[in-house]
Design a protein around this motif. Structure first.
Motif, PDB file in Angstrom:
ATOM      1  N   VAL A  32       0.876  -1.165   0.000  1.00 29.25           N
ATOM      2  CA  VAL A  32       0.000   0.000   0.000  1.00 29.25           C
ATOM      3  C   VAL A  32       0.913   1.213   0.000  1.00 29.25           C
ATOM      4  N   ALA A  33       0.396   2.359  -0.433  1.00 28.83           N
ATOM      5  CA  ALA A  33       1.296   3.496  -0.624  1.00 28.83           C
ATOM      6  C   ALA A  33       0.613   4.827  -0.332  1.00 28.83           C
ATOM      7  N   ILE A  34       1.411   5.728   0.225  1.00 23.27           N
ATOM      8  CA  ILE A  34       0.971   7.099   0.472  1.00 23.27           C
ATOM      9  C   ILE A  34       2.051   8.033  -0.071  1.00 23.27           C
ATOM     10  N   GLY A  35       1.604   9.059  -0.784  1.00 23.43           N
ATOM     11  CA  GLY A  35       2.530  10.047  -1.328  1.00 23.43           C
ATOM     12  C   GLY A  35       1.894  11.417  -1.319  1.00 23.43           C
ATOM     13  N   GLU A  47      -2.216   6.809  -2.290  1.00 19.75           N
ATOM     14  CA  GLU A  47      -3.171   7.708  -1.635  1.00 19.75           C
ATOM     15  C   GLU A  47      -2.434   8.975  -1.233  1.00 19.75           C
ATOM     16  N   ASN A  48      -3.142  10.113  -1.162  1.00 18.01           N
ATOM     17  CA  ASN A  48      -2.483  11.365  -0.748  1.00 18.01           C
ATOM     18  C   ASN A  48      -3.038  11.855   0.590  1.00 18.01           C
ATOM     19  N   TYR A  49      -3.516  10.908   1.400  1.00 22.40           N
ATOM     20  CA  TYR A  49      -3.993  11.229   2.747  1.00 22.40           C
ATOM     21  C   TYR A  49      -3.649  10.057   3.662  1.00 22.40           C
ATOM     22  N   LYS A  50      -3.789  10.259   4.945  1.00 21.95           N
ATOM     23  CA  LYS A  50      -3.419   9.250   5.937  1.00 21.95           C
ATOM     24  C   LYS A  50      -4.521   8.194   6.049  1.00 21.95           C
ATOM     25  N   LYS A  51      -4.568   7.334   5.075  1.00 25.36           N
ATOM     26  CA  LYS A  51      -5.590   6.286   5.018  1.00 25.36           C
ATOM     27  C   LYS A  51      -5.339   5.253   6.112  1.00 25.36           C
ATOM     28  N   GLU A  52      -6.421   4.792   6.728  1.00 26.79           N
ATOM     29  CA  GLU A  52      -6.312   3.743   7.739  1.00 26.79           C
ATOM     30  C   GLU A  52      -6.159   2.393   7.040  1.00 26.79           C
ATOM     31  N   PHE A  53      -5.027   1.771   7.238  1.00 21.03           N
ATOM     32  CA  PHE A  53      -4.773   0.444   6.689  1.00 21.03           C
ATOM     33  C   PHE A  53      -4.732  -0.548   7.843  1.00 21.03           C
ATOM     34  N   ILE A  75       1.871   6.928  11.869  1.00 23.78           N
ATOM     35  CA  ILE A  75       2.701   5.714  11.863  1.00 23.78           C
ATOM     36  C   ILE A  75       2.449   4.909  13.135  1.00 23.78           C
ATOM     37  N   LEU A  76       2.441   5.588  14.278  1.00 23.66           N
ATOM     38  CA  LEU A  76       2.196   4.895  15.543  1.00 23.66           C
ATOM     39  C   LEU A  76       0.807   4.252  15.559  1.00 23.66           C
ATOM     40  N   SER A  77      -0.190   4.915  14.990  1.00 26.02           N
ATOM     41  CA  SER A  77      -1.563   4.390  14.990  1.00 26.02           C
ATOM     42  C   SER A  77      -1.688   3.112  14.163  1.00 26.02           C
ATOM     43  N   LEU A  78      -0.811   2.928  13.177  1.00 28.82           N
ATOM     44  CA  LEU A  78      -0.849   1.728  12.337  1.00 28.82           C
ATOM     45  C   LEU A  78      -0.296   0.510  13.081  1.00 28.82           C
ATOM     46  N   LYS A  79       0.452   0.760  14.163  1.00 29.86           N
ATOM     47  CA  LYS A  79       1.072  -0.310  14.948  1.00 29.86           C
ATOM     48  C   LYS A  79       1.845  -1.314  14.069  1.00 29.86           C
TER      49      LYS A  79
END
Length: 119
Positions: A32-35, A47-53, A75-79
């Motif tokens: 998955v990717a965010i930019g 994605e260009n937003y902090k998507k919950e994965f 980043i911390l929320s993704l654990k």
């Protein structure tokens, strides 16, 4: 298969983040990717937003330390189980936060880890 988030992804084929997406896919890794900009690389939507994965195993960073600050809590929320600081992304402040939250990290090159089958 373990899911990896490429943070700092780009459609530009000259960018290491772009090359990493392609090589991760070639190794059978779910990516998955965010930019900064939306886009698609080999079927992976940037994605260009902090998507919950869900179930992120690894976050591999392609953002400079100053550009990581806005992503600390995300980043911390993704654990994730681990965070990879690719060359030029080293950040002692984020390393400290990861340590406090029980998340392992390493300063390494995702492309080299993949080429050595040590990803």
């Amino acid at each position: 298969m373990k899911k990896t988030l490429v943070l700092g992804a780009s459609e530009n084929p000259d960018r290491y983040a772009n090359i990493a997406i392609k090589r991760l896919l070639n190794k059978g890794v779910e990516v998955v990717a965010i930019g900064i900009k939306e886009g698609i690389v080999d079927g992976v939507i940037i994605e260009n937003y902090k998507k919950e994965f869900d179930a992120i195993d690894t976050v591999t960073l392609y953002l400079s330390a100053k550009n990581q600050v806005d992503y600390y809590n995300y980043i911390l929320s993704l654990k994730p189980k681990r965070v990879i600081f690719n060359p030029g992304t080293e950040n002692s402040e984020l390393e400290e936060l990861l340590t406090k939250n029980g998340i392992s990290f390493e300063s390494a090159c995702t492309l080299v880890l993949l080429s050595l089958n040590k990803f």
